[in-house]
Motif scaffolding. Sequence first.
Motif, PDB file in Angstrom:
ATOM      1  N   MET A 214       0.842  -1.204   0.000  1.00  0.00           N
ATOM      2  CA  MET A 214       0.000   0.000   0.000  1.00  0.00           C
ATOM      3  C   MET A 214       0.876   1.253   0.000  1.00  0.00           C
ATOM      4  O   MET A 214       0.587   2.222  -0.696  1.00  0.00           O
ATOM      5  CB  MET A 214      -0.914   0.014   1.229  1.00  0.00           C
ATOM      6  CG  MET A 214      -1.952  -1.086   1.221  1.00  0.00           C
ATOM      7  SD  MET A 214      -3.126  -0.861  -0.127  1.00  0.00           S
ATOM      8  CE  MET A 214      -4.498  -1.815   0.413  1.00  0.00           C
ATOM      9  N   ARG A 215       1.942   1.217   0.792  1.00  0.00           N
ATOM     10  CA  ARG A 215       2.824   2.398   0.850  1.00  0.00           C
ATOM     11  C   ARG A 215       3.436   2.673  -0.516  1.00  0.00           C
ATOM     12  O   ARG A 215       3.580   3.817  -0.924  1.00  0.00           O
ATOM     13  CB  ARG A 215       3.949   2.175   1.870  1.00  0.00           C
ATOM     14  CG  ARG A 215       3.447   2.312   3.278  1.00  0.00           C
ATOM     15  CD  ARG A 215       4.522   2.840   4.225  1.00  0.00           C
ATOM     16  NE  ARG A 215       3.928   3.008   5.537  1.00  0.00           N
ATOM     17  CZ  ARG A 215       4.224   2.252   6.598  1.00  0.00           C
ATOM     18  NH1 ARG A 215       5.156   1.323   6.524  1.00  0.00           N
ATOM     19  NH2 ARG A 215       3.600   2.460   7.744  1.00  0.00           N
ATOM     20  N   SER A 218       0.991   4.367  -2.691  1.00  0.00           N
ATOM     21  CA  SER A 218       0.721   5.757  -2.282  1.00  0.00           C
ATOM     22  C   SER A 218       1.396   6.763  -3.194  1.00  0.00           C
ATOM     23  O   SER A 218       0.906   7.873  -3.377  1.00  0.00           O
ATOM     24  CB  SER A 218       1.228   6.005  -0.859  1.00  0.00           C
ATOM     25  OG  SER A 218       0.343   5.452   0.064  1.00  0.00           O
ATOM     26  N   ARG A 219       2.524   6.363  -3.756  1.00  0.00           N
ATOM     27  CA  ARG A 219       3.279   7.303  -4.605  1.00  0.00           C
ATOM     28  C   ARG A 219       2.504   7.728  -5.852  1.00  0.00           C
ATOM     29  O   ARG A 219       2.820   8.721  -6.481  1.00  0.00           O
ATOM     30  CB  ARG A 219       4.609   6.667  -5.028  1.00  0.00           C
ATOM     31  CG  ARG A 219       5.599   6.533  -3.888  1.00  0.00           C
ATOM     32  CD  ARG A 219       6.991   6.236  -4.418  1.00  0.00           C
ATOM     33  NE  ARG A 219       7.102   4.859  -4.871  1.00  0.00           N
ATOM     34  CZ  ARG A 219       7.514   3.854  -4.084  1.00  0.00           C
ATOM     35  NH1 ARG A 219       7.853   4.093  -2.844  1.00  0.00           N
ATOM     36  NH2 ARG A 219       7.595   2.629  -4.549  1.00  0.00           N
ATOM     37  N   GLN A 226      -4.776  11.237   4.349  1.00  0.00           N
ATOM     38  CA  GLN A 226      -4.539   9.800   4.227  1.00  0.00           C
ATOM     39  C   GLN A 226      -4.291   9.193   5.596  1.00  0.00           C
ATOM     40  O   GLN A 226      -3.451   9.669   6.357  1.00  0.00           O
ATOM     41  CB  GLN A 226      -3.326   9.522   3.331  1.00  0.00           C
ATOM     42  CG  GLN A 226      -3.127   8.029   3.095  1.00  0.00           C
ATOM     43  CD  GLN A 226      -1.869   7.708   2.305  1.00  0.00           C
ATOM     44  OE1 GLN A 226      -0.816   8.281   2.550  1.00  0.00           O
ATOM     45  NE2 GLN A 226      -1.984   6.779   1.361  1.00  0.00           N
ATOM     46  N   GLU A 228      -2.997   5.668   7.099  1.00  0.00           N
ATOM     47  CA  GLU A 228      -2.316   4.456   6.614  1.00  0.00           C
ATOM     48  C   GLU A 228      -2.938   3.218   7.244  1.00  0.00           C
ATOM     49  O   GLU A 228      -2.394   2.631   8.181  1.00  0.00           O
ATOM     50  CB  GLU A 228      -0.826   4.537   6.923  1.00  0.00           C
ATOM     51  CG  GLU A 228      -0.115   5.554   6.059  1.00  0.00           C
ATOM     52  CD  GLU A 228       1.377   5.262   5.944  1.00  0.00           C
ATOM     53  OE1 GLU A 228       1.934   4.638   6.870  1.00  0.00           O
ATOM     54  OE2 GLU A 228       1.965   5.646   4.927  1.00  0.00           O
ATOM     55  N   PHE A 245      -6.253   3.416   3.060  1.00  0.00           N
ATOM     56  CA  PHE A 245      -5.151   4.278   2.616  1.00  0.00           C
ATOM     57  C   PHE A 245      -5.608   5.479   1.776  1.00  0.00           C
ATOM     58  O   PHE A 245      -4.780   6.138   1.150  1.00  0.00           O
ATOM     59  CB  PHE A 245      -4.103   3.464   1.835  1.00  0.00           C
ATOM     60  CG  PHE A 245      -3.048   2.837   2.718  1.00  0.00           C
ATOM     61  CD1 PHE A 245      -3.371   1.806   3.579  1.00  0.00           C
ATOM     62  CD2 PHE A 245      -1.733   3.282   2.690  1.00  0.00           C
ATOM     63  CE1 PHE A 245      -2.418   1.225   4.408  1.00  0.00           C
ATOM     64  CE2 PHE A 245      -0.762   2.713   3.511  1.00  0.00           C
ATOM     65  CZ  PHE A 245      -1.102   1.682   4.370  1.00  0.00           C
ATOM     66  N   PHE A 247      -7.051   5.501  -1.085  1.00  0.00           N
ATOM     67  CA  PHE A 247      -6.957   5.304  -2.542  1.00  0.00           C
ATOM     68  C   PHE A 247      -8.325   5.395  -3.211  1.00  0.00           C
ATOM     69  O   PHE A 247      -8.432   5.643  -4.407  1.00  0.00           O
ATOM     70  CB  PHE A 247      -6.324   3.951  -2.875  1.00  0.00           C
ATOM     71  CG  PHE A 247      -4.939   3.785  -2.325  1.00  0.00           C
ATOM     72  CD1 PHE A 247      -4.136   4.894  -2.070  1.00  0.00           C
ATOM     73  CD2 PHE A 247      -4.428   2.531  -2.062  1.00  0.00           C
ATOM     74  CE1 PHE A 247      -2.848   4.747  -1.558  1.00  0.00           C
ATOM     75  CE2 PHE A 247      -3.142   2.372  -1.555  1.00  0.00           C
ATOM     76  CZ  PHE A 247      -2.353   3.480  -1.293  1.00  0.00           C
TER      77      PHE A 247
END
Length: 342
Positions: A214-215, A218-219, A226, A228, A245, A247
């Motif tokens: 997921m991290r 995130s980009r 957000q 996490e 997250f 998204f």
Amino acid sequence: MNSFDDASVRLWNENWHLLAHRSELAEARDFVRFDILGREVVLYHDGASVIAFDNRCPHRGARIFDGDAGRERFLCRYHGWSYAKGRVFVADKASLTHCSLDQISLKTLQIAWVGDYAFVSPAPARSLEEQMSGLVPMLETMSYGITARWDFNRYLYESDWRIALENALEPYHVSAIHPETLATLKLTPGENQYFGYNSIWSSPLGDERMVRRMRSLSRLFDLPHQFEGYESLYLFPFTMISSTFGFSQSIQHFLPSSIAERTHFTSRLFAGRLRASTKPELVAPFISSSAAMNRAVFEEDHSICQRVPADTWSMDPPRFWSASEEKLIHFRRSYREAVSTA
Ligand code: FES
Ligand SMILES: [Fe+2]
């Protein structure tokens, strides 16, 4: 217990309800329609502004919009009256010269914006800020984190709205009801926070590999808000927003029906805002799989809620309750207060 009870009517009338996102009503003639307690409310871009109105013609009450959402002209099929930019256009006006046509208007509801979220209320008992009890800044930021509706899922849930909503408020059932779906996120007990009648559950994911994945995703996003992990906001009385997250955001409604043991359930998935450099095709499969997962989760929730009779519900806390059912206790307390104040 009949769903079409005074308490439900009062909760609908006196509260603000987050019903739409600006992206759904961006162009002239965009609309979104909701069923509520035997009536309907439509949010509509009339060419000048967004209004919320009772979905009935001001002439003799024919329903205007049939669909759930879309882009259509406001035109009554019965005698051809139409509406645009704040004005009703009467067909064959000359035949109505004996009437005071200047008094024709739609039955509108109040509308207020928090960032890009549209809130609607028939006759609010208090201001939106007061009802949100400190959540306005967070909601405003969240509203800018989504850009388009991706999925629209609606059905008549075979359960009282209070039963359906309480199920959405407690993660105690996740491992038994969602073993192949939601439980795969390995949600941890997390934390509950309360804002007046509203609440937030924030749960970090328990699976480290998933968190790393997921991290890295995130980009691709440009998210003003957000958390996490999995975050679920409950906006009293009928609305939930959940997100992993940030998204995407799933906005769900558990609106009371005029039919006993039925709920007008709607869930919409909105895609998160992407960085300018991210190609949408790159993220599309991920958002699609989130939409499919959400649909599966709601089906699972629906199946179990059908087994819970409406008369098991009361404003008192259940006799036995898990720590992860704490938000449900808070809901019952809020409900009691909201329906019993003068
Ligand atoms: S009912 Fe709509 S124009 Fe007559
Ligand atoms: Fe569930």
